[in-house]
Design a protein around this motif. Structure first.
Motif, PDB file in Angstrom:
ATOM      1  N   THR A 113     -10.483  16.219  -9.718  1.00  0.00           N
ATOM      2  CA  THR A 113     -11.877  15.915  -9.750  1.00  0.00           C
ATOM      3  C   THR A 113     -12.325  17.445 -10.237  1.00  0.00           C
ATOM      4  O   THR A 113     -11.841  18.316 -10.125  1.00  0.00           O
ATOM      5  CB  THR A 113     -12.306  15.468  -8.285  1.00  0.00           C
ATOM      6  N   ASP A 119     -11.355   5.425  -5.001  1.00  0.00           N
ATOM      7  CA  ASP A 119     -10.607   6.169  -4.689  1.00  0.00           C
ATOM      8  C   ASP A 119     -10.386   6.556  -3.244  1.00  0.00           C
ATOM      9  O   ASP A 119     -10.814   6.101  -2.179  1.00  0.00           O
ATOM     10  CB  ASP A 119     -11.692   7.173  -5.312  1.00  0.00           C
ATOM     11  N   ILE A 139      -8.737  11.873  -2.474  1.00  0.00           N
ATOM     12  CA  ILE A 139      -9.489  11.645  -4.193  1.00  0.00           C
ATOM     13  C   ILE A 139     -11.195  11.897  -3.043  1.00  0.00           C
ATOM     14  O   ILE A 139     -12.102  12.954  -4.293  1.00  0.00           O
ATOM     15  CB  ILE A 139      -9.545  11.281  -5.033  1.00  0.00           C
ATOM     16  N   THR A 195      -3.240  12.209  -7.211  1.00  0.00           N
ATOM     17  CA  THR A 195      -3.207  12.288  -5.418  1.00  0.00           C
ATOM     18  C   THR A 195      -2.227  13.282  -5.131  1.00  0.00           C
ATOM     19  O   THR A 195      -2.013  14.417  -5.248  1.00  0.00           O
ATOM     20  CB  THR A 195      -3.232  11.335  -4.367  1.00  0.00           C
TER      21      THR A 195
END
Length: 241
Positions: free
Chosen positions: A14, A49, A53, A215
């Motif tokens: 992200t 997501d 996340i 992840t």
């Protein structure tokens, strides 16, 4: 844009997570390991997501296109956002992506929630010299896969889910092979909570051209810093060669 290698390794993070400095160091550290990077555009509603996340999106204070200001992304960076955040603003999204140095924008909810906007998305990408990319759900109409292939995308990402353990469930291998039969030579990316070299290798052996680790790498970044995340990604890289 550089052609994606087969097999290829992608990594998701992200934007500006866990903070802008660590984010930049991570991007620099994965050069030479990852063939492409997916950068999540922070949003208040990361609806598709997973929990980890989702928490990263919520912890980043600056959301949307403002989070991209001042960023210069690495080669073959693909932004990942949600179509519902940019409905009616695909041109603005494509311009921001091009200015940041991205080669595409992946919208995982586009074909699920807003399929009527598919052509508008493709047109916006092409106006800015970007390639379209598509997220194809695990259960998909065959005609849709063939239609997407006809747009000549950078890649088609098939969403998969695998249970824990080394061996992939049979349906995962089946879905990869099914997607391949309908998209021909288009680059096929798969992701499904890849948390071990064995799972990564199994995906490539099932027929995926590339995979995305998200992840598992982000957890290691949070818990052990950049080196821990890079060491893990290096293991994945070695497993798929």
């Amino acid at each position: 844009m550089a052609a994606l290698p087969r097999p290829g390794l992608g990594v998701y993070i992200t934007a500006n997570w866990p903070n802008r400095d660590v984010f930049a160091k991570f991007l620099d550290a994965v050069k030479g390991i990852a063939d492409f990077v997916e950068i999540g555009i922070p949003t208040d509603n990361p609806k598709y997501d997973g929990p980890f996340i989702r928490s990263s999106h919520r912890s980043v204070q600056v959301k949307g296109l403002d989070a991209l200001r001042g960023l210069r992304l690495p080669e073959n960076a693909v932004l990942m956002g949600y179509a519902e955040d940019f409905a009616g603003r695909f041109d603005e999204l494509a311009r921001a992506a091009a200015e940041a140095g991205a080669v595409s924008v992946l919208l995982p909810d586009l074909l699920i929630d807003m399929p009527e906007m598919l052509d508008a998305y493709v047109a916006a990408m092409r106006r800015e010299g970007l390639a379209p990319t598509f997220f194809l759900p695990g259960k998909f109409p065959y005609a849709l896969a063939e239609r997407l292939a006809g747009y000549g995308p950078l890649f088609i990402y098939v969403g998969l889910y695998a249970a824990t353990g080394i061996k992939l469930p049979v349906y995962v291998e089946r879905n990869i092979k099914l997607a391949r039969s309908h998209i021909g030579g288009i680059y096929l990316v798969a992701g499904f909570a890849i948390d071990s070299p064995d799972k990564a290798r199994a995906l490539i052996e099932a027929g995926a051209d590339g995979l995305v680790v998200g992840t598992a790498a982000m957890r290691r970044l949070a818990e052990g810093g950049v080196k821990a995340a890079v060491d893990f990604l290096s293991e994945i890289r070695r497993a798929i060669k």
